[in-house]
Design a protein around this motif. Sequence first.
Motif, PDB file in Angstrom:
ATOM      1  N   ASP A 238       0.869  -1.183   0.000  1.00 22.69           N
ATOM      2  CA  ASP A 238       0.000   0.000   0.000  1.00 22.69           C
ATOM      3  C   ASP A 238       0.899   1.225   0.000  1.00 22.69           C
ATOM      4  N   SER A 239       1.301   1.669  -1.186  1.00 22.23           N
ATOM      5  CA  SER A 239       2.332   2.691  -1.300  1.00 22.23           C
ATOM      6  C   SER A 239       1.780   4.093  -1.367  1.00 22.23           C
ATOM      7  N   GLY A 240       0.464   4.258  -1.316  1.00 22.20           N
ATOM      8  CA  GLY A 240      -0.075   5.589  -1.379  1.00 22.20           C
ATOM      9  C   GLY A 240      -0.072   6.140  -2.788  1.00 22.20           C
ATOM     10  N   ASN A 241       0.066   5.276  -3.802  1.00 20.64           N
ATOM     11  CA  ASN A 241       0.000   5.712  -5.193  1.00 20.64           C
ATOM     12  C   ASN A 241      -0.633   4.590  -6.001  1.00 20.64           C
ATOM     13  N   ASP A 242      -0.621   4.742  -7.312  1.00 22.71           N
ATOM     14  CA  ASP A 242      -1.343   3.794  -8.153  1.00 22.71           C
ATOM     15  C   ASP A 242      -0.456   2.694  -8.740  1.00 22.71           C
ATOM     16  N   LEU A 243       0.704   2.422  -8.111  1.00 21.02           N
ATOM     17  CA  LEU A 243       1.579   1.380  -8.648  1.00 21.02           C
ATOM     18  C   LEU A 243       1.111  -0.020  -8.263  1.00 21.02           C
ATOM     19  N   ALA A 244       0.541  -0.180  -7.101  1.00 18.92           N
ATOM     20  CA  ALA A 244       0.125  -1.509  -6.653  1.00 18.92           C
ATOM     21  C   ALA A 244      -0.844  -2.122  -7.652  1.00 18.92           C
ATOM     22  N   GLY A 245      -0.589  -3.384  -7.997  1.00 17.43           N
ATOM     23  CA  GLY A 245      -1.444  -4.099  -8.932  1.00 17.43           C
ATOM     24  C   GLY A 245      -1.015  -3.978 -10.372  1.00 17.43           C
ATOM     25  N   ARG A 246      -0.061  -3.088 -10.649  1.00 18.21           N
ATOM     26  CA  ARG A 246       0.431  -2.956 -12.012  1.00 18.21           C
ATOM     27  C   ARG A 246       1.536  -3.985 -12.272  1.00 18.21           C
ATOM     28  N   SER A 247       2.021  -4.073 -13.502  1.00 17.55           N
ATOM     29  CA  SER A 247       2.995  -5.121 -13.834  1.00 17.55           C
ATOM     30  C   SER A 247       4.108  -4.567 -14.701  1.00 17.55           C
ATOM     31  N   VAL A 248       5.286  -5.187 -14.569  1.00 14.15           N
ATOM     32  CA  VAL A 248       6.477  -4.793 -15.314  1.00 14.15           C
ATOM     33  C   VAL A 248       7.101  -6.046 -15.921  1.00 14.15           C
ATOM     34  N   THR A 249       7.447  -5.982 -17.189  1.00 18.96           N
ATOM     35  CA  THR A 249       8.177  -7.060 -17.844  1.00 18.96           C
ATOM     36  C   THR A 249       9.646  -6.677 -17.929  1.00 18.96           C
ATOM     37  N   VAL A 250      10.507  -7.577 -17.476  1.00 16.83           N
ATOM     38  CA  VAL A 250      11.946  -7.334 -17.413  1.00 16.83           C
ATOM     39  C   VAL A 250      12.640  -8.363 -18.297  1.00 16.83           C
TER      40      VAL A 250
ATOM     41  N   PRO B  83       9.548  -5.131 -23.783  1.00 15.58           N
ATOM     42  CA  PRO B  83       9.545  -5.187 -22.317  1.00 15.58           C
ATOM     43  C   PRO B  83       9.668  -3.786 -21.738  1.00 15.58           C
ATOM     44  N   ASP B  84       9.444  -3.671 -20.454  1.00 10.96           N
ATOM     45  CA  ASP B  84       9.544  -2.368 -19.796  1.00 10.96           C
ATOM     46  C   ASP B  84      10.979  -2.026 -19.423  1.00 10.96           C
ATOM     47  N   VAL B  85      11.701  -3.018 -18.914  1.00  8.11           N
ATOM     48  CA  VAL B  85      13.087  -2.834 -18.459  1.00  8.11           C
ATOM     49  C   VAL B  85      13.942  -3.910 -19.110  1.00  8.11           C
TER      50      VAL B  85
END
Length: 440
Positions: free
Chosen positions: A32-44, A94-96
């Motif tokens: 719960d980071s106080g922003n909208d990142l939780a639940g999102r996804s990153v491909t590395v 990919p993202d990263v």
Amino acid sequence: MTRRRTTLVTTTCIGLSLALGATACGSPATGDSGNDLAGRSVTVAGVWSGSEQKNFQNVLDAFTDRTGVRTRFVSTGDDVSTFVGGSIRDGNAPDVVLVPQVGALKQFAEKGWITPLSELTQQSVDANYADIWGHYGSVDDILYGLYFKATYKSTVWYSPEALDKTGAQPPATFEQMLTLARTLSDSGLAPFSVAGQDGWTLTGWFENIYLSQAGPARYDALAAHEIKWTDPTVVEALTTLGELFEDEELIAGGPEGALRTDFPESVEKVFGPRPEAAMVYEGDFVAGIAKNQFGKQIGQEAAFFPFPAVDGRAEPVVSGGDAAVVLKDGKDPEAAMALVEYLATPEAATVWAEAGGFLSPNRRVPMSAYPDVVTTSIAASLVDAGDLVRFDMSDQAPAAFGGTEGAGEWKILQDFLRDPSDPEKTAAELEAAAAEAYGN
């Protein structure tokens, strides 16, 4: 160095929480980071497989625990440039990406494939890395790549049992190393196992000799092709290397046998069940093969000494590494930037360091995180070298010259291993190939 802010306030906020353990922006430890990142996804994407991929996944899992961002790792194979170009063309970038060559990172920036890293990542690099790592991660003074994993390519690995039989001690100079080699040869054991089938190992031999003999400034100039490969310093380094290559008794199987030996086989010839040689040159990753494949106890049954200084000059420190970059065409650049900010923290590096098979250029990673005395010693040498570290020269070159099997520097040095009698001819061949690849 120019600094560019490329992330939203929410990303910087979560990055600060990750770097400093703060909770003013929320509670990243619980997702719960106080922003909208939780639940999102990153491909590395990266070259790693096997145990390396597993250990990196542990780092990605720690990031998920911190932020709630899901991660997926995909393999690029050995040719990162082709993978990235194809994925962008196919609309599946990919993202990263973890990029193992400085030359490829520069290519990506020049093509407009990657985005400058955030102010927070820049601050982490400025505070916790030697300047040289920021230099290698930058193009036109803008930071594009964060060096997360490093390699130390100035190590000569040996069997203590083999040296003990002759009463020899690890050498401090290149000349002493050749004397040791001749002593070992006289005892009936080949001194060196050389992986001549893999041209990249031969570039490492040359680079260590050249860095020590010619010095960092000339090394940098040659890496950028600001001086020609016909320069007298190149001929001098090839002549020095030729002292080893020209004596068939010093290499297991002689030059032709070496040209049939790949890197894993070269390690096996020293640490396998039927040893054929006493020493093998390559990076810190030799330890992983000796330990995991042949059961050797690192530090006791498999040890190393630093690549020795040449002609009374400084000891070389040649390194390599994998730099995290953010692709412009990735699906979630904000979450991707947050991941890179996390990779810049000591916490992220410590996760892998504790598992082994890893070095970090981040000087805030505690030495106590490394799992054994030998790895700790290598990590300390890398950090202590500071700005004396030089990145693998072939990895800085265009792939056509420094990274293509059967071509360019790899092929020419293989030919030199076969016949080292004419260093000036070899230098001329290297210059012709370099001029074509660099376009000058």
